[in-house]
Design an enzyme around this catalytic site. Sequence first.
Site, PDB file in Angstrom:
ATOM      1  N   GLY A   1       0.595  -1.257   0.011  1.00 37.57           N
ATOM      2  CA  GLY A   1       0.049   0.002  -0.056  1.00 37.57           C
ATOM      3  C   GLY A   1       0.789   1.259   0.019  1.00 37.57           C
TER       4      GLY A   1
ATOM      5  N   GLY B   1       2.420   2.356  -2.830  1.00 33.87           N
ATOM      6  CA  GLY B   1       2.740   3.023  -3.973  1.00 33.87           C
ATOM      7  C   GLY B   1       3.744   2.797  -4.682  1.00 33.87           C
TER       8      GLY B   1
ATOM      9  CG  ASP C   1      -1.057   4.564  -5.059  1.00 31.53           C
ATOM     10  OD1 ASP C   1      -1.937   4.882  -4.513  1.00 31.53           O
ATOM     11  OD2 ASP C   1      -0.849   3.351  -4.897  1.00 31.53           O
TER      12      ASP C   1
HETATM   13  O1  PMV Z   1      -3.709  -0.258   0.065  1.00 28.53           O
HETATM   14  P1  PMV Z   1      -3.681   0.982  -1.196  1.00 28.53           P
HETATM   15  O2  PMV Z   1      -3.003   2.206  -0.876  1.00 28.53           O
HETATM   16  O3  PMV Z   1      -3.854   0.159  -2.680  1.00 28.53           O
HETATM   17  O4  PMV Z   1      -5.189   1.530  -1.107  1.00 28.53           O
HETATM   18  C1  PMV Z   1      -6.375   1.069  -1.285  1.00 28.53           C
HETATM   19  C2  PMV Z   1      -7.267   2.037  -1.155  1.00 28.53           C
HETATM   20  C3  PMV Z   1      -8.970   1.458  -1.298  1.00 28.53           C
HETATM   21  O5  PMV Z   1      -9.878   2.609  -1.034  1.00 28.53           O
HETATM   22  C4  PMV Z   1      -9.083   0.309  -0.160  1.00 28.53           C
HETATM   23  C5  PMV Z   1      -8.911   0.975  -2.653  1.00 28.53           C
HETATM   24  C6  PMV Z   1      -9.058   2.125  -3.672  1.00 28.53           C
HETATM   25  O6  PMV Z   1      -9.236   1.727  -5.043  1.00 28.53           O
HETATM   26  O7  PMV Z   1      -9.032   3.273  -3.366  1.00 28.53           O
END
Ligand code: PMV
Length: 325
Positions: free
Chosen positions: A86, A88, A136
């Site tokens: 998560g 990025g 991201d």
């Molecule tokens: O874990 P990450 O940083 O890929 O975040 C995902 C964020 C969500 O809201 C759960 C999914 C999205 O597509 O926004």
Amino acid sequence: MASAFAPGKCILFGEHAVVFGHPAVAVAIDQGVEVSISESPSWMLEGSPFEPSRHPHISHIIQNVFGYDGHPLNIEVKSELFSAAGMGSSAALSNAFGAALHAFLDPSEPLVPIELAKMAHSAEATAQKGRASPTDTATSALGGFVVVSGGRVEGTRHVFDTSLVTPEGKRDWSVNAVDVPESIGDAWLVLGFTGEGSPTGRMVAKVAKLVSSVPERMMDLEAIANITNAGLTALSAGNLEALGIAMDACHERLRSLEVSNHKLERLVEASRPHSLGAKLTGAGGGGCMVALTDNPSRVSEAIEVAGGKPLASKLGASGVTITGE
Ligand code: PMV
């Protein structure tokens, strides 16, 4: 030779609620990906022959964005980010590679972060079967605090709009920035990686199922939207105490949506005595948590003792930069 650095990110507010049309706030961190490129007798990536099909982000930028068919290149990548956590990392790779190739081909032409963000978003979409939010890539390209939403967000500065045709239809986003007082840069974020990947698709599907079977859980998503607004107000005012309180509140709602797990809870609990606020960040189910603190070494120690891998960053890092030409 040319090189560029692009930061990673974490989500401060609004994860999961953003899937339902509410805003999400992400922030660039000090750690990221550095890419260097130079001419070479044959195409190489990290010391091995470059296989385009195994690196869709890089090959999309070479072929579809730049239409580059010049001399073969040697590509070196240095990443400080945990992957599938998560943070990025693929967006940072796309931005750093796009910026390095731009500097390599046209050193006199200044880099335009918005153009880079759009280019990296198209690389993510190509690599992810047409599904990618611009969060991201925009945060890594622009730096600072970025708000992504279905529409304009009050109290933020509009930067650009973007859209993508996904397998589910066309999606539109508004990308906005939050201007913060300089004093906010005295605070730190400490991320704690659980050591397990964050299964974004699975967690998004889990929330969708929960909300359809227990409609009251929709209240948690609405509460996250309100907390995001409170967090934005706190950020704009440079009010770190209020920012920390909003982070704690966001974590409670994410727990209620069943996206936390035992390891994330352990790291959040370990950080709290030395933090202004702490929460899981991103999809949950693994990945990372993030704490806001003025004592990053104490929080890093606490995370390590609780079995996590810490990364400390000043609050609000810069965006992509050319590091060598
Ligand atoms: O874990 P990450 O940083 O890929 O975040 C995902 C964020 C969500 O809201 C759960 C999914 C999205 O597509 O926004």
